[in-house]
Enzyme design. Structure first.
Site, PDB file in Angstrom:
ATOM      1  N   HIS A  37      87.033  90.045  12.670  1.00 25.27           N
ATOM      2  CA  HIS A  37      87.050  90.869  13.628  1.00 25.27           C
ATOM      3  C   HIS A  37      88.454  91.924  13.486  1.00 25.27           C
ATOM      4  CE1 HIS A  37      86.783  93.292  17.302  1.00 25.27           C
ATOM      5  NE2 HIS A  37      87.689  92.761  17.992  1.00 25.27           N
ATOM      6  N   ASP A  60      91.548  96.587  21.464  1.00 24.98           N
ATOM      7  CA  ASP A  60      90.654  95.664  20.868  1.00 24.98           C
ATOM      8  C   ASP A  60      89.328  96.158  21.640  1.00 24.98           C
ATOM      9  OD1 ASP A  60      89.046  93.647  20.230  1.00 24.98           O
ATOM     10  OD2 ASP A  60      90.567  92.167  20.401  1.00 24.98           O
ATOM     11  N   CYS A 124      83.816  97.196  14.609  1.00 22.84           N
ATOM     12  CA  CYS A 124      85.382  97.103  15.039  1.00 22.84           C
ATOM     13  C   CYS A 124      86.316  97.797  14.166  1.00 22.84           C
ATOM     14  CB  CYS A 124      85.525  95.622  15.193  1.00 22.84           C
ATOM     15  SG  CYS A 124      85.291  94.767  13.577  1.00 22.84           S
TER      16      CYS A 124
END
Length: 208
Positions: A37, A60, A124
């Site tokens: 990630h 995030d 991401c």
């Protein structure tokens, strides 16, 4: 982890910016990759008129990374660099008040940023790129606490970040289309991803 190991790690790590005083930069972008990630850290360095210290922002798109751990590591990195510069150079051109610089370890702030979330499990990296793009366009010359209001869940629509995939694809296709053909071409593909297929008869790459 012993202090000697930490020091050795810092010396290796600072090769990335050797010869550059990072405290003279308004912003430092650090993409973070862990457990398949990506998230983003932005270090904001104040100007001479600001009485606050640097602010570490963590963005995030899934909230998977441990912000506390990231803040600890980045803060430790900044403190090591601060100590290194103080020992190596007595007088430095630092764009912050002397009283802030003198007690820098106690003046570093941290902020978890609320941002638009990705709607799938694989965008991401695109969100990290889009966070940087939007921030560069919208951030002031020097970031202050009052500028935190620029962020939020409605900062942009999630599909705007996801649309970068198509934009990047178009750029790559255009680069390949304009690339010179021949054995010496720097654009001649060597390794292809699972989503790319080689048309050997025409020496082209089709990216799907």
């Amino acid at each position: 982890c012993s202090s000697d190991l930490k020091e050795a790690f810092f010396i290796r790590f600072r090769r990335w910016w050797r010869g550059v005083n990072i405290f003279q930069k308004a912003y430092i972008f650090l993409p973070i990759n862990d457990d398949n990630h990506w998230s983003l850290v932005i270090i904001c360095v104040p100007d001479e008129e600001d009485e606050s210290g640097p602010i570490i922002l963590h963005l995030d798109s899934l909230g998977l990374h441990c912000s506390r751990s990231i803040f600890h590591n980045i803060k430790s990195l900044l403190i090591h660099e601060w100590k290194y510069l103080k020992e190596d150079n007595g007088a430095l051109d630092i764009p912050m008040p002397d009283r802030v610089w003198k007690f820098l370890p106690r003046r570093i702030d941290e902020k978890i940023i609320t941002v638009p979330r990705q709607t799938n499990d694989y965008d991401c990296g695109l969100f990290v790129l889009y966070y940087m793009e939007r921030f560069i366009k919208e951030a002031p010359y020097r970031f202050k606490r009052q500028h935190l209001s620029m962020f939020g869940k409605n900062w942009f629509k999630p599909q705007e970040a996801s649309s970068l995939r198509g934009k990047i694809k178009s750029i790559l296709q255009e680069k390949f289309r304009k690339a010179p053909s021949g054995e010496n071409s720097i654009w001649k593909p060597v390794c292809l991803s699972a989503n790319a297929q080689m048309d050997k008869s025409r020496d082209q790459v089709n990216i799907s």
